[in-house]
Write an enzyme that holds these catalytic residues in place. Structure first.
Site, PDB file in Angstrom:
ATOM      1  CG  HIS A  30      -2.160   0.818   1.291  1.00 46.26           C
ATOM      2  ND1 HIS A  30      -2.388   1.853   0.345  1.00 46.26           N
ATOM      3  CD2 HIS A  30      -2.707   1.202   2.332  1.00 46.26           C
ATOM      4  CE1 HIS A  30      -3.277   2.498   0.682  1.00 46.26           C
ATOM      5  NE2 HIS A  30      -3.774   2.254   2.113  1.00 46.26           N
TER       6      HIS A  30
ATOM      7  CG  HIS B 286      -3.880   1.007  -8.416  1.00 47.46           C
ATOM      8  ND1 HIS B 286      -5.147   0.928  -7.851  1.00 47.46           N
ATOM      9  CD2 HIS B 286      -3.213   1.812  -7.500  1.00 47.46           C
ATOM     10  CE1 HIS B 286      -5.537   1.799  -7.137  1.00 47.46           C
ATOM     11  NE2 HIS B 286      -4.223   2.339  -6.794  1.00 47.46           N
TER      12      HIS B 286
ATOM     13  CG  ASP C  90       3.016   4.374  -4.030  1.00 52.30           C
ATOM     14  OD1 ASP C  90       1.804   3.666  -4.288  1.00 52.30           O
ATOM     15  OD2 ASP C  90       3.082   4.996  -2.955  1.00 52.30           O
TER      16      ASP C  90
HETATM   17  C1  SDX Z   1      -1.336   2.227  -3.604  1.00 52.83           C
HETATM   18  O1  SDX Z   1      -6.050   1.115  -3.171  1.00 52.83           O
HETATM   19  C2  SDX Z   1      -5.663   2.138  -3.493  1.00 52.83           C
HETATM   20  O2  SDX Z   1      -6.179   2.979  -4.027  1.00 52.83           O
HETATM   21  C3  SDX Z   1      -3.849   2.245  -2.858  1.00 52.83           C
HETATM   22  C4  SDX Z   1      -3.443   3.449  -3.640  1.00 52.83           C
HETATM   23  C5  SDX Z   1      -3.934   4.607  -2.696  1.00 52.83           C
HETATM   24  O3  SDX Z   1      -3.678   5.871  -3.359  1.00 52.83           O
HETATM   25  O4  SDX Z   1      -4.483   4.664  -1.618  1.00 52.83           O
HETATM   26  O5  SDX Z   1      -3.436   3.679  -4.947  1.00 52.83           O
HETATM   27  C6  SDX Z   1      -1.932   3.465  -3.197  1.00 52.83           C
HETATM   28  O6  SDX Z   1      -1.395   1.320  -2.549  1.00 52.83           O
HETATM   29  C7  SDX Z   1      -0.686   1.915  -5.009  1.00 52.83           C
HETATM   30  C8  SDX Z   1      -0.056   0.527  -5.200  1.00 52.83           C
HETATM   31  C9  SDX Z   1       1.521   0.566  -4.371  1.00 52.83           C
HETATM   32  N1  SDX Z   1       1.746  -0.843  -4.363  1.00 52.83           N
HETATM   33  C10 SDX Z   1       2.865  -1.299  -5.065  1.00 52.83           C
HETATM   34  O7  SDX Z   1       3.191  -0.546  -5.842  1.00 52.83           O
HETATM   35  C11 SDX Z   1       3.343  -2.721  -4.618  1.00 52.83           C
HETATM   36  C12 SDX Z   1       3.641  -3.598  -5.971  1.00 52.83           C
HETATM   37  N2  SDX Z   1       2.186  -3.735  -6.642  1.00 52.83           N
HETATM   38  C13 SDX Z   1       1.624  -5.065  -6.340  1.00 52.83           C
HETATM   39  O8  SDX Z   1       1.871  -5.484  -4.885  1.00 52.83           O
HETATM   40  C14 SDX Z   1       0.349  -5.084  -6.830  1.00 52.83           C
HETATM   41  O9  SDX Z   1       0.364  -4.763  -8.207  1.00 52.83           O
HETATM   42  C15 SDX Z   1      -0.853  -4.424  -6.118  1.00 52.83           C
HETATM   43  C16 SDX Z   1      -0.793  -4.767  -4.690  1.00 52.83           C
HETATM   44  C17 SDX Z   1      -0.618  -2.983  -6.106  1.00 52.83           C
HETATM   45  C18 SDX Z   1      -2.033  -5.139  -6.675  1.00 52.83           C
HETATM   46  O10 SDX Z   1      -2.217  -6.371  -6.681  1.00 52.83           O
HETATM   47  P1  SDX Z   1      -3.176  -7.327  -7.274  1.00 52.83           P
HETATM   48  O11 SDX Z   1      -4.477  -6.730  -7.022  1.00 52.83           O
HETATM   49  O12 SDX Z   1      -2.976  -8.648  -6.266  1.00 52.83           O
HETATM   50  O13 SDX Z   1      -2.591  -7.534  -8.526  1.00 52.83           O
HETATM   51  P2  SDX Z   1      -3.513  -8.105  -9.428  1.00 52.83           P
HETATM   52  O14 SDX Z   1      -4.306  -9.064  -9.020  1.00 52.83           O
HETATM   53  O15 SDX Z   1      -3.953  -7.189 -10.592  1.00 52.83           O
HETATM   54  O16 SDX Z   1      -2.331  -9.108 -10.234  1.00 52.83           O
HETATM   55  C19 SDX Z   1      -2.586  -9.470 -11.429  1.00 52.83           C
HETATM   56  C20 SDX Z   1      -1.263  -9.970 -11.792  1.00 52.83           C
HETATM   57  C21 SDX Z   1      -0.643 -11.325 -11.080  1.00 52.83           C
HETATM   58  O17 SDX Z   1       0.043 -12.131 -11.871  1.00 52.83           O
HETATM   59  P3  SDX Z   1      -0.942 -13.583 -12.551  1.00 52.83           P
HETATM   60  O18 SDX Z   1      -1.668 -14.306 -11.353  1.00 52.83           O
HETATM   61  O19 SDX Z   1      -1.949 -12.910 -13.521  1.00 52.83           O
HETATM   62  O20 SDX Z   1       0.031 -14.308 -13.002  1.00 52.83           O
HETATM   63  O21 SDX Z   1      -0.110  -9.131 -12.203  1.00 52.83           O
HETATM   64  C22 SDX Z   1       0.957  -9.760 -11.113  1.00 52.83           C
HETATM   65  C23 SDX Z   1       0.248 -10.644 -10.086  1.00 52.83           C
HETATM   66  O22 SDX Z   1       1.072 -11.464  -9.714  1.00 52.83           O
HETATM   67  N3  SDX Z   1       1.391  -8.455 -10.555  1.00 52.83           N
HETATM   68  C24 SDX Z   1       2.742  -8.216 -10.687  1.00 52.83           C
HETATM   69  C25 SDX Z   1       2.843  -6.882 -10.076  1.00 52.83           C
HETATM   70  N4  SDX Z   1       1.659  -6.564  -9.594  1.00 52.83           N
HETATM   71  C26 SDX Z   1       0.785  -7.512  -9.905  1.00 52.83           C
HETATM   72  N5  SDX Z   1       3.695  -8.652 -11.188  1.00 52.83           N
HETATM   73  C27 SDX Z   1       4.972  -8.044 -11.039  1.00 52.83           C
HETATM   74  N6  SDX Z   1       5.147  -6.778 -10.350  1.00 52.83           N
HETATM   75  C28 SDX Z   1       3.956  -6.411  -9.795  1.00 52.83           C
HETATM   76  N7  SDX Z   1       4.234  -5.084  -9.317  1.00 52.83           N
END
Ligand code: SDX
Length: 392
Positions: free
Chosen positions: A229, A270, A328
């Site tokens: 987050h 995201h 971020d």
């Molecule tokens: C914020 O909610 C909000 O509004 C939050 C926020 C706010 O203003 O309050 O916007 C702030 O939290 C922004 C996000 C910051 N977090 C990060 O940057 C951490 C890295 N990102 C990941 O941890 C991830 O993208 C999340 C947590 C942000 C989202 O996770 P999800 O919802 O589980 O991602 P997803 O289900 O859409 O993923 C789909 C696929 C998966 O692979 P498959 O199962 O399809 O093979 O994409 C992959 C995930 O493994 N994936 C990534 C990835 N993020 C998702 N692979 C590599 N690197 C990544 N960063």
């Protein structure tokens, strides 16, 4: 297990809440605060005006803006005994740990002078939080350095005052760079609110029990701290440092794509946006301006960041999963360019998000509501007979 207890889908429906504050269209990449686009607010407004908009629901006229700014300016100091509260923190405590404790401690100063059912008391609590967060945030940083706290200055605007309290010392004159202050103010605006994300949902859930707003905001800070987050901006810089050189980028990208490797590219993807986070697009623009202004556009870490961005925007794995750079990713780069230590990145996110949290809290408390009570899908044991220990 479904079937053993009746699973009432209605509970799931009531767990999600209505709000008039922020609208997100994750597919189209649209973000509106009280109907205004984030692009307009970031380019034509400023953070205190956005604070007014989020809390009251409309943009202030000149007189309302002057009165609000004056009110905030005159609440920036914290109670002197809160400064000794910091003495209890270990010198290398993480600033988020200190901020969480200090904001929760505000409950000890105000909980008995406010009635959350009273509109005016709620407004005073909101003013105090928006006003004091920069002061408390800077105190966390100063404590970690072992430097004296700097008192707020009413002759400076909100962002400049924060930079002054962060980087000023009693020994010499410090005047914040106006371009840096503008970039800081824009980062505050872009992080001000984001609908029912994890930390905002925590604040609403805590608030639904009737807890005082300072304790609720402290709960929001704790939630924001997680690297998935708000902790992501700090994690972005840790990742760039770990990559260390452009020659190692492909190795990390391969790890991010490997389903068996828990490594993810910090600052990408995201929960809601399946298009470019509109905040990231605005920050990307600011990034170029600030880096040029500060003459750090060739900084090695920033070159690695740029290369990662190019890959994420072209590589099939990221494109197909719509894993665009998020807010971020760019905020981490700008904060580093400004000279903010990575340990303070999420503190700055919390500072900026406080107005969003308290606006959602106020919106919920001022309308009929019940205590939040999310339900679960039970997947544990069926009912079974108790066996005395000698028979186990
Ligand atoms: C914020 O909610 C909000 O509004 C939050 C926020 C706010 O203003 O309050 O916007 C702030 O939290 C922004 C996000 C910051 N977090 C990060 O940057 C951490 C890295 N990102 C990941 O941890 C991830 O993208 C999340 C947590 C942000 C989202 O996770 P999800 O919802 O589980 O991602 P997803 O289900 O859409 O993923 C789909 C696929 C998966 O692979 P498959 O199962 O399809 O093979 O994409 C992959 C995930 O493994 N994936 C990534 C990835 N993020 C998702 N692979 C590599 N690197 C990544 N960063």
């Amino acid at each position: 297990k479904a079937g053993m207890f009746t699973f009432d889908p209605g509970f799931v429906a009531t767990a999600s809440t209505e709000s008039k504050i922020t609208y997100i269209d994750g597919t189209a990449g649209v973000l509106l605060h009280r109907g205004y686009t984030i692009q307009d607010l970031a380019s034509k407004s400023d953070y205190l005006e956005v604070c007014f908009l989020l809390y009251y629901g409309y943009l202030p006229n000149a007189q309302q803006k002057a009165e609000f700014t004056n009110t905030i300016k005159h609440h920036t100091m914290v109670h002197e005994s809160l400064t000794s509260f910091f003495d209890g923190f270990h010198h290398n405590a993480h600033p988020m740990a200190m901020l969480c404790g200090a904001v929760g401690a505000l409950s000890a100063f105000y909980h008995d002078v406010m009635d959350i059912r009273d509109e005016r008391d709620r407004e005073i609590a909101a003013h105090r939080l928006v006003a004091k967060m920069p002061t408390l945030a800077a105190m966390c940083y100063k404590h970690s350095l072992g430097q004296p706290f700097m008192y707020p200055r009413n002759d400076l605007n909100y962002a400049s005052n924060f930079l002054y309290m962060m980087f000023g010392t009693p020994c010499e004159q410090y005047e914040p760079n106006p371009a840096v202050a503008r970039a800081m103010d824009r980062i505050f605006t872009l992080h001000a609110d984001h609908e029912q994300n994890a930390s905002t949902s925590t604040v609403r859930l805590a608030g639904s029990s009737g807890a005082n707003p300072f304790a609720c905001i402290s709960a929001g800070i704790a939630t924001l701290w997680g690297p998935a987050h708000g902790g992501a901006n700090e994690a972005v810089l840790e990742m760039l440092n770990e990559i260390g050189d452009e020659s190692r980028i492909d190795e990390f990208v391969a790890r991010a794509k490997d389903p068996n490797d828990p490594f993810r590219l910090m600052g990408f993807g995201h929960r809601v946006y399946r298009n470019m986070d509109p905040r990231a697009a605005v920050l990307k623009e600011s990034c170029d301006e600030v880096l040029k202004e500060l003459g750090v556009e060739d900084e090695p870490l920033l070159r690695i960041a740029r290369r990662l961005e190019e890959i994420a925007l072209s590589d099939e794995y990221f494109v197909s999963r719509k894993l665009f750079p998020n807010v971020d990713f760019y905020s981490g780069i700008i904060l580093k360019a400004i000279g903010i230590p990575t340990s303070m990145f999420t503190v700055i996110f919390a500072l900026a998000r406080t107005v969003g949290w308290i606006s959602h809290w106020h919106e919920m408390i001022s309308s009929p509501h019940k205590i939040g009570r999310p339900r679960q899908l039970y997947t544990g044991e069926d009912q079974r007979d108790f066996q005395p220990v000698e028979k186990r």
